[in-house]
Design a protein around this motif. Structure first.
Motif, PDB file in Angstrom:
ATOM      1  N   PHE A 162       2.422   3.799 -15.491  1.00 27.84           N
ATOM      2  CA  PHE A 162       1.889   2.465 -15.212  1.00 27.84           C
ATOM      3  C   PHE A 162       2.934   1.392 -15.501  1.00 27.84           C
ATOM      4  O   PHE A 162       3.096   0.442 -14.734  1.00 27.84           O
ATOM      5  CB  PHE A 162       0.621   2.221 -16.044  1.00 27.84           C
ATOM      6  CG  PHE A 162       0.051   0.857 -15.852  1.00 27.84           C
ATOM      7  CD1 PHE A 162      -0.667   0.548 -14.708  1.00 27.84           C
ATOM      8  CD2 PHE A 162       0.249  -0.134 -16.806  1.00 27.84           C
ATOM      9  CE1 PHE A 162      -1.184  -0.726 -14.515  1.00 27.84           C
ATOM     10  CE2 PHE A 162      -0.270  -1.407 -16.615  1.00 27.84           C
ATOM     11  CZ  PHE A 162      -0.994  -1.701 -15.463  1.00 27.84           C
ATOM     12  N   GLY A 190       5.669   1.507 -12.803  1.00 28.91           N
ATOM     13  CA  GLY A 190       5.066   1.055 -11.548  1.00 28.91           C
ATOM     14  C   GLY A 190       4.848  -0.446 -11.536  1.00 28.91           C
ATOM     15  O   GLY A 190       5.102  -1.114 -10.533  1.00 28.91           O
ATOM     16  N   LEU A 241       4.049   5.670  -5.579  1.00 30.01           N
ATOM     17  CA  LEU A 241       4.010   5.715  -7.043  1.00 30.01           C
ATOM     18  C   LEU A 241       2.903   6.654  -7.530  1.00 30.01           C
ATOM     19  O   LEU A 241       3.092   7.382  -8.507  1.00 30.01           O
ATOM     20  CB  LEU A 241       3.804   4.309  -7.614  1.00 30.01           C
ATOM     21  CG  LEU A 241       4.925   3.297  -7.351  1.00 30.01           C
ATOM     22  CD1 LEU A 241       4.510   1.915  -7.835  1.00 30.01           C
ATOM     23  CD2 LEU A 241       6.219   3.735  -7.975  1.00 30.01           C
ATOM     24  N   SER A 242       1.770   6.639  -6.845  1.00 29.28           N
ATOM     25  CA  SER A 242       0.654   7.493  -7.226  1.00 29.28           C
ATOM     26  C   SER A 242       0.981   8.969  -6.981  1.00 29.28           C
ATOM     27  O   SER A 242       0.718   9.826  -7.836  1.00 29.28           O
ATOM     28  CB  SER A 242      -0.589   7.091  -6.436  1.00 29.28           C
ATOM     29  OG  SER A 242      -1.650   7.970  -6.707  1.00 29.28           O
ATOM     30  N   GLU A 243       1.554   9.284  -5.828  1.00 27.63           N
ATOM     31  CA  GLU A 243       1.885  10.678  -5.504  1.00 27.63           C
ATOM     32  C   GLU A 243       2.931  11.254  -6.455  1.00 27.63           C
ATOM     33  O   GLU A 243       2.908  12.438  -6.762  1.00 27.63           O
ATOM     34  CB  GLU A 243       2.388  10.785  -4.058  1.00 27.63           C
ATOM     35  CG  GLU A 243       1.303  10.644  -3.025  1.00 27.63           C
ATOM     36  CD  GLU A 243       1.841  10.695  -1.604  1.00 27.63           C
ATOM     37  OE1 GLU A 243       3.075  10.875  -1.419  1.00 27.63           O
ATOM     38  OE2 GLU A 243       1.034  10.533  -0.667  1.00 27.63           O
ATOM     39  N   LYS A 303       0.833  -1.202   0.000  1.00 27.90           N
ATOM     40  CA  LYS A 303       0.000   0.000   0.000  1.00 27.90           C
ATOM     41  C   LYS A 303       0.875   1.263   0.000  1.00 27.90           C
ATOM     42  O   LYS A 303       0.589   2.219  -0.716  1.00 27.90           O
ATOM     43  CB  LYS A 303      -0.911   0.004   1.222  1.00 27.90           C
ATOM     44  CG  LYS A 303      -1.902   1.159   1.234  1.00 27.90           C
ATOM     45  CD  LYS A 303      -2.617   1.320   2.568  1.00 27.90           C
ATOM     46  CE  LYS A 303      -3.515   0.175   2.886  1.00 27.90           C
ATOM     47  NZ  LYS A 303      -4.294   0.411   4.133  1.00 27.90           N
ATOM     48  N   LEU A 359       2.394   1.683  -3.467  1.00 25.43           N
ATOM     49  CA  LEU A 359       1.370   2.182  -4.393  1.00 25.43           C
ATOM     50  C   LEU A 359       1.093   3.673  -4.173  1.00 25.43           C
ATOM     51  O   LEU A 359       0.958   4.443  -5.127  1.00 25.43           O
ATOM     52  CB  LEU A 359       0.078   1.377  -4.245  1.00 25.43           C
ATOM     53  CG  LEU A 359       0.095  -0.026  -4.828  1.00 25.43           C
ATOM     54  CD1 LEU A 359      -1.164  -0.783  -4.412  1.00 25.43           C
ATOM     55  CD2 LEU A 359       0.226   0.020  -6.339  1.00 25.43           C
ATOM     56  N   ARG A 360       1.017   4.073  -2.925  1.00 28.16           N
ATOM     57  CA  ARG A 360       0.794   5.492  -2.614  1.00 28.16           C
ATOM     58  C   ARG A 360       1.943   6.359  -3.117  1.00 28.16           C
ATOM     59  O   ARG A 360       1.736   7.410  -3.704  1.00 28.16           O
ATOM     60  CB  ARG A 360       0.611   5.655  -1.101  1.00 28.16           C
ATOM     61  CG  ARG A 360       0.329   7.078  -0.681  1.00 28.16           C
ATOM     62  CD  ARG A 360       0.042   7.142   0.804  1.00 28.16           C
ATOM     63  NE  ARG A 360       0.385   8.469   1.269  1.00 28.16           N
ATOM     64  CZ  ARG A 360       0.818   8.754   2.464  1.00 28.16           C
ATOM     65  NH1 ARG A 360       0.956   7.796   3.354  1.00 28.16           N
ATOM     66  NH2 ARG A 360       1.108   9.981   2.799  1.00 28.16           N
ATOM     67  N   GLN A 372       3.280  10.282  -9.507  1.00 27.77           N
ATOM     68  CA  GLN A 372       2.730  10.123 -10.856  1.00 27.77           C
ATOM     69  C   GLN A 372       3.659   9.294 -11.753  1.00 27.77           C
ATOM     70  O   GLN A 372       3.957   9.656 -12.889  1.00 27.77           O
ATOM     71  CB  GLN A 372       2.428  11.486 -11.484  1.00 27.77           C
ATOM     72  CG  GLN A 372       1.380  12.254 -10.715  1.00 27.77           C
ATOM     73  CD  GLN A 372       1.085  13.616 -11.308  1.00 27.77           C
ATOM     74  OE1 GLN A 372       1.846  14.135 -12.114  1.00 27.77           O
ATOM     75  NE2 GLN A 372      -0.037  14.182 -10.891  1.00 27.77           N
TER      76      GLN A 372
END
Length: 169
Positions: free
Chosen positions: A69, A72, A62-64, A56, A59-60, A66
């Motif tokens: 895909f 990631g 990688l999302s923050e 988690k 993932l956070r 940007q």
């Protein structure tokens, strides 16, 4: 408590004491088994929770940031492979902290028996082992080390100065 229809009961004081002790020991043994199973399940649950929490957090991150895909997915695949592989790997010397307490002579013997068979696959070291056994012992004890490498790890790159020799086992 008996499987048959006969009634077995203690008749005197000694038999009663024996029955009480037997029942108590059975209770202790059963409790011990249940405790061991509960402890193992708790450890498994905690390990899975740690793994899920780590995923988690990645993932956070990688999302923050940007992150694409594709990148990631590669990162997650690498971490997943590495996480599962750690439980199946062969032990290395650094994994066994007790070995650090061995006397120098015994540690040297351990290193020779660990690294000599690997080194002697190479013709140079195979020939050297026949001519100069002392150098092989010195190489095994002071120069040879185990190194874990996962798929995707970079051990050397084009243009870098060679400072190590790797034997892939």
């Amino acid at each position: 408590f008996t499987p048959g229809s006969m009634e077995v009961v203690p008749k005197n004081f000694v038999e009663r004491i024996f029955a009480i002790i037997t029942l108590f020991m059975g209770l202790v043994m059963f409790s011990s088994i249940i405790s061991t199973i509960t402890s193992a399940m708790t450890q498994l649950r905690m390990r899975n929770a740690d793994r899920a929490n780590s995923r988690k957090i990645v993932l956070r991150y990688l999302s923050e940031r940007q992150i694409s895909f594709l990148t990631g997915s590669r990162i997650l695949a690498f971490l997943k492979k590495r996480g599962y592989a750690q439980h199946q790997r062969a032990l290395h010397e650094e994994d066994v902290s007790t070995l650090k307490r061995l006397p120098e002579g015994l540690l040297t013997d351990l290193h020779v028996e660990t690294y000599r068979p690997i080194l002697c696959y190479h013709p140079l070291f195979k020939g050297m082992s026949k001519v100069d056994w002392g150098t092989i012992i010195l190489i095994c004890h002071t120069a040879a080390k185990q190194h874990r490498a996962d798929s995707g790890d970079v051990l050397f790159s084009l243009g870098s100065v060679a400072s190590k020799m790797f034997f892939v086992v």
